[in-house]
Design a protein around this motif. Structure first.
Motif, PDB file in Angstrom:
ATOM      1  N   SER A 142      -5.600   9.075  -4.140  1.00  0.00           N
ATOM      2  CA  SER A 142      -5.107  10.423  -4.400  1.00  0.00           C
ATOM      3  C   SER A 142      -4.493  10.996  -3.122  1.00  0.00           C
ATOM      4  O   SER A 142      -5.124  10.992  -2.056  1.00  0.00           O
ATOM      5  N   ARG A 143      -3.280  11.508  -3.228  1.00  0.00           N
ATOM      6  CA  ARG A 143      -2.648  12.106  -2.039  1.00  0.00           C
ATOM      7  C   ARG A 143      -3.369  13.385  -1.632  1.00  0.00           C
ATOM      8  O   ARG A 143      -3.399  13.732  -0.448  1.00  0.00           O
ATOM      9  N   GLN A 161      -6.582  13.784  -1.728  1.00  0.00           N
ATOM     10  CA  GLN A 161      -7.723  13.345  -0.919  1.00  0.00           C
ATOM     11  C   GLN A 161      -7.284  13.019   0.514  1.00  0.00           C
ATOM     12  O   GLN A 161      -7.983  13.329   1.479  1.00  0.00           O
ATOM     13  N   GLU A 198       1.361  12.532  -6.914  1.00  0.00           N
ATOM     14  CA  GLU A 198      -0.091  12.560  -7.043  1.00  0.00           C
ATOM     15  C   GLU A 198      -0.810  11.436  -6.296  1.00  0.00           C
ATOM     16  O   GLU A 198      -1.859  11.656  -5.704  1.00  0.00           O
ATOM     17  N   VAL A 199      -0.272  10.246  -6.403  1.00  0.00           N
ATOM     18  CA  VAL A 199      -0.991   9.088  -5.845  1.00  0.00           C
ATOM     19  C   VAL A 199      -0.067   8.241  -4.977  1.00  0.00           C
ATOM     20  O   VAL A 199       1.162   8.260  -5.152  1.00  0.00           O
TER      21      VAL A 199
END
Lengths: 127, 266
Positions: B86-87, B89, B241-242
């Motif tokens: 996850s970006r 995170q 998002e990721v």
């Protein structure tokens, strides 16, 4: 006292490293004893006393060799270098340089290259 | 920039350090093979094959009066485990959060370690001959109860000695077998782990991926892990998002002395 042979806190060292350090200390002591007997023999005029010291020095040869063999068995990289030096004819320094090159150069070149530009985690060997 | 394309990823320098440290911490305890076999390299991503020093005859030649031989080599395999982070995170980590969720990386690290151990000890069909596949010795049976472990490990050591294979010896234990050994004290309270260590005069290694156990010589020169690219994290792609990443390495493994190991089946 007993823990003088450790440079790091003994309770943080794994059992194998503590054993390794003990045998290294033992090897050092045997080498010192060999040197001491050699000096005593050089100056002892009494042949009977010299014979006893010569016999004692023989024991130290044995102890030193057993310590060394143990350490070499437990340390493959050391053993690899020693193979190129011990019990070999020729120039000792040349043999040493060649043994070091054969044992480490490829590994070192690979590691240096890895850490320099390959972006790896640098885990390598865990032995 | 190399083939890992790390500068292309939307990850800060501190983020890369975090990911590399996390991967290293997760991988190191589980990479059992690297604790027991010789390691050559890393020789780089461009290293494609291990020299075997062998040749195959070529039946046909370009013209008369000449002969030809073809070198036989062992190609390296590329082992890769993809994962997504996850970006959000990673942004939290950049702000100083010390509990960023890196579980997908942890799982990828576990899969890679499992695969590496399995390939070395049990083989990789069509690519690598594992230690137990190569061993000419009949596998011993560990059995259900740990009472028999010292006897079976001693029998394996004796089998190696009978074959002229010097020690010290190491023991790779599968997860279940390792747990049993660590938790067991023999009659009189002596830890089984210490008893086995005395028999082997070498290390006992937790080896996820190993089925049962393997006793092998550590004298050197018998088992060689030839590393091209050592374990690395690379970049695949990202969206809002990721970020998609992967753990990868290239290696070959060869058994130079098949009789230098004995498998113990559960």
């Amino acid at each position: 006292m007993g823990s003088d042979q450790y440079h790091e806190p003994a309770d943080e060292l794994p059992a194998q490293t503590r054993t390794f350090a003990r045998l290294c200390a033992s090897l050092t002591e045997e080498a010192e004893a060999l040197g001491w007997y050699e000096q005593r023999l050089a100056v002892e005029p009494d042949p009977e006393a010299a014979a006893i010291m010569r016999d004692a020095q023989g024991e130290e040869f044995k102890h030193f060799s057993m310590d060394l063999e143990f350490l070499l068995r437990r340390t493959p990289r050391w053993r690899e270098v020693a193979r190129g030096i011990l019990f070999r004819a020729g120039d000792i320094v040349e043999n040493g340089e060649q043994a070091e090159a054969e044992a480490f150069e490829g590994e070192r070149a690979g590691s240096e290259r890895a850490s320099r530009d390959d972006g790896s985690l640098g885990i390598g060997s865990l032995r | 920039m190399n083939h890992l394309l790390r500068p292309q990823a939307p990850i800060s320098d501190a983020g890369w350090r975090l990911l590399d440290d996390e991967a290293r911490q997760r991988l190191t305890p589980a990479l059992a093979a690297r604790r027991l076999v010789d390691f050559s390299g890393p020789h780089g991503w461009e290293h494609s094959a291990t020299n075997l020093g062998r040749v195959d005859p070529l039946a046909v030649t370009p013209c008369e009066g000449v002969a030809g031989l073809q070198r036989r080599v062992l190609p390296l395999v590329e082992l890769r485990a993809d994962f997504e982070l996850s970006r959000a995170q990673l942004r939290d980590a950049d702000r100083g959060a010390d509990d960023a969720d890196l579980a997908p990386l942890d799982r990828a690290a576990h899969r890679v370690a499992l695969a590496e151990n399995t390939a070395v000890f049990h083989g990789w069909d069509g690519a690598i001959t594992g230690i137990d596949e190569a061993s000419p010795h009949e596998p011993l049976r560990l059995g259900e109860a740990t009472d028999g472990y010292p006897r079976q490990v001693a029998a394996a050591v004796e089998q190696l000695l009978s074959s002229g294979i010097e020690g010290p010896y190491g023991l790779a234990l599968g997860r279940e077998q390792y747990r049993l050994v660590v938790e067991t004290a023999e009659h009189g309270g002596y830890p089984l782990l210490e008893h086995l260590r005395k028999i082997l005069e070498g290390p006992i290694v937790w080896a996820p991926g190993v089925n049962g156990a393997v006793v092998l010589s550590l004298r050197g020169g018998d088992f060689v892990f030839d590393c091209g690219q050592d374990l690395s994290i690379g970049y695949l792609s990202h969206d809002g998002e990721v970020v998609s990443l992967y753990l990868e390495e290239s290696f070959s493994f060869r058994v130079a002395t098949p009789e230098a190991a004995v498998a113990l089946k559960p």
